[in-house]
Motif scaffolding. Sequence first.
Motif, mmCIF file in Angstrom:
data_model
loop_
_atom_site.group_PDB
_atom_site.id
_atom_site.type_symbol
_atom_site.label_atom_id
_atom_site.label_comp_id
_atom_site.label_asym_id
_atom_site.label_seq_id
_atom_site.Cartn_x
_atom_site.Cartn_y
_atom_site.Cartn_z
ATOM 1 N N UNK A 273 -2.379 1.148 8.425
ATOM 2 C CA UNK A 273 -2.479 2.606 8.488
ATOM 3 C C UNK A 273 -1.631 3.277 7.411
ATOM 4 N N UNK A 274 -0.530 2.618 7.010
ATOM 5 C CA UNK A 274 0.320 3.236 5.981
ATOM 6 C C UNK A 274 -0.220 2.987 4.568
ATOM 7 N N UNK A 275 -1.379 2.335 4.456
ATOM 8 C CA UNK A 275 -2.012 2.169 3.147
ATOM 9 C C UNK A 275 -1.688 0.853 2.466
ATOM 10 N N UNK A 279 -2.014 -8.753 3.331
ATOM 11 C CA UNK A 279 -2.575 -9.864 2.557
ATOM 12 C C UNK A 279 -2.190 -9.729 1.080
ATOM 13 N N UNK A 280 -2.402 -8.519 0.519
ATOM 14 C CA UNK A 280 -2.104 -8.343 -0.902
ATOM 15 C C UNK A 280 -0.596 -8.386 -1.163
ATOM 16 N N UNK A 308 1.285 -4.123 -3.718
ATOM 17 C CA UNK A 308 0.109 -4.124 -2.840
ATOM 18 C C UNK A 308 -0.518 -2.728 -2.780
ATOM 19 N N UNK A 309 0.325 -1.689 -2.831
ATOM 20 C CA UNK A 309 -0.202 -0.316 -2.874
ATOM 21 C C UNK A 309 -0.783 -0.001 -4.243
ATOM 22 N N UNK A 310 -0.066 -0.461 -5.253
ATOM 23 C CA UNK A 310 -0.461 -0.165 -6.639
ATOM 24 C C UNK A 310 -1.857 -0.726 -6.950
ATOM 25 N N UNK A 316 -9.218 1.630 -6.914
ATOM 26 C CA UNK A 316 -9.957 2.677 -6.202
ATOM 27 C C UNK A 316 -10.219 2.325 -4.744
ATOM 28 N N UNK A 317 -9.584 1.250 -4.252
ATOM 29 C CA UNK A 317 -9.747 0.908 -2.834
ATOM 30 C C UNK A 317 -9.066 1.994 -1.993
ATOM 31 N N UNK A 318 -7.940 2.504 -2.508
ATOM 32 C CA UNK A 318 -7.309 3.699 -1.926
ATOM 33 C C UNK A 318 -7.546 4.847 -2.901
ATOM 34 N N UNK A 319 -7.922 6.014 -2.366
ATOM 35 C CA UNK A 319 -8.068 7.179 -3.252
ATOM 36 C C UNK A 319 -6.676 7.604 -3.717
ATOM 37 N N UNK A 320 -6.632 8.378 -4.810
ATOM 38 C CA UNK A 320 -5.346 8.850 -5.329
ATOM 39 C C UNK A 320 -4.597 9.644 -4.250
ATOM 40 N N UNK A 321 -5.320 10.478 -3.505
ATOM 41 C CA UNK A 321 -4.615 11.310 -2.515
ATOM 42 C C UNK A 321 -4.080 10.449 -1.369
ATOM 43 N N UNK A 322 -4.828 9.401 -0.999
ATOM 44 C CA UNK A 322 -4.319 8.537 0.061
ATOM 45 C C UNK A 322 -3.116 7.731 -0.430
ATOM 46 N N UNK A 323 -3.174 7.302 -1.687
ATOM 47 C CA UNK A 323 -2.024 6.595 -2.262
ATOM 48 C C UNK A 323 -0.786 7.503 -2.223
ATOM 49 N N UNK A 324 -0.966 8.763 -2.652
ATOM 50 C CA UNK A 324 0.176 9.690 -2.670
ATOM 51 C C UNK A 324 0.693 9.926 -1.245
#
Length: 414
Positions: A273-275, A279-280, A308-310, A316-324
């Motif tokens: 849930x925290x993005x 695994x990664x 793993x977040x980067x 693009x697996x996480x959108x920029x806004x979700x990453x932020x």
Amino acid sequence: MLQSSTARRLASATLLFVAAAALQADAEQYYDAIFELRLEAGSDTATGSLTIDQSSRLLPEMALRMRQDQYRLLGADGETSNRDGRLYWEPGKGRSQLRYEVVLTQPRGEAFDGLVTSDWAIFRGDDLFPTTLVDDAVTAKSRSRLRLVLPEGWSAITPYRRDRKGEGKGDWLVDKPDFRFDRPTGWILAGRMGVRRDTIADVDIAIAAPVGARAQRVSMLALLRWNLPWFVEEAPEVPRRLLIVSGPDPLWRGGLSAPNSLFIHSDLALISEDGSSPLLHEVAHVLFPVDAADEEDWIDEGLAEYLSLRVLRETGTLSESRYQRSIRHFRKRGEQAKSLYSDDSKGEITAKAVAMLHDLDEELRAATAGEADMMDLTRLMMASEKPLTMARIRGLAKQLAGREPRSLPVVASQ
Ligand SMILES: [Zn+2]
């Protein structure tokens, strides 16, 4: 570009070194080392042996660390003695064997990171083959093999390549080019299992789990298909194969990496849930290993979590806004950590480190007009000959940015 070409030069220097080592290989002398483990279904202990086979005494003596709560020596050919908490063994000319009994079950808190049931066993070679120390004066190298003797109906998977011919057919070849004495340390699954294989970015991936475990083998492959190519592009060195072992309770509810292999609990979400992705995170430990100094575990854990977040952002697996949003979440959580320094970086500390490394990435890009970023710093960190500390990372960041990094706290020089 400037900085990434530096990284590439570093990488090609490593390749040249490896090539030179290969040329010398003809002149090198070898002895055989066979690690055998005999498993019994449902039995908490296994019998193991190390056999040294040498035409002359290339390896006159070796020291083994055999913790008393873990190992029991059954016997050895040749002389043995105990000194400084180590077992010294002198294998003679020809074939000498050291035999022992070892406990398979490895508790980790209330769970286990090594376990045997009536249908399968999951463990790290590192826990079942004693740590060995060979004197620096011994220049001969080991030709190491792993041999598993399994209960009826069981099969096994390891991170190593299988010998397909000759006397040792079916053995695994444990070959680590950087080591003179190779010991099987990676994850191993034995028993009734399901395996899915794929080749992604030239890495042979195997995902294995005991039959009946709700392992997300195909989903894991999908996540790797999206994300591994970017990691491979950025990593200075990439293993030819990667084994992922997954298993259910009461195995430890987390992930653990070992050389060319990792364990991930089968109930963990592929992306939390925290993005971040457990695994990664473990794949990052395997592909981007860093050596952190004592009490600086934030470096190791923070970097793997940041990477793993980067990678999810880059692909693009996480959108920029979700990453932020994830970074904001980590920053807030990190505020609860009083200090970064610990020999076991968990939740808040790792969160604090992730936010800091994200800030450092932005700072490096700003200072170099986009020429360098956290990935260049990661490669410099990996190449560091000394264990990493905050002060050393500050020095490396300064090297890239051309000025003192503001995102990292100033610490007394070490
Ligand atoms: Zn970790």
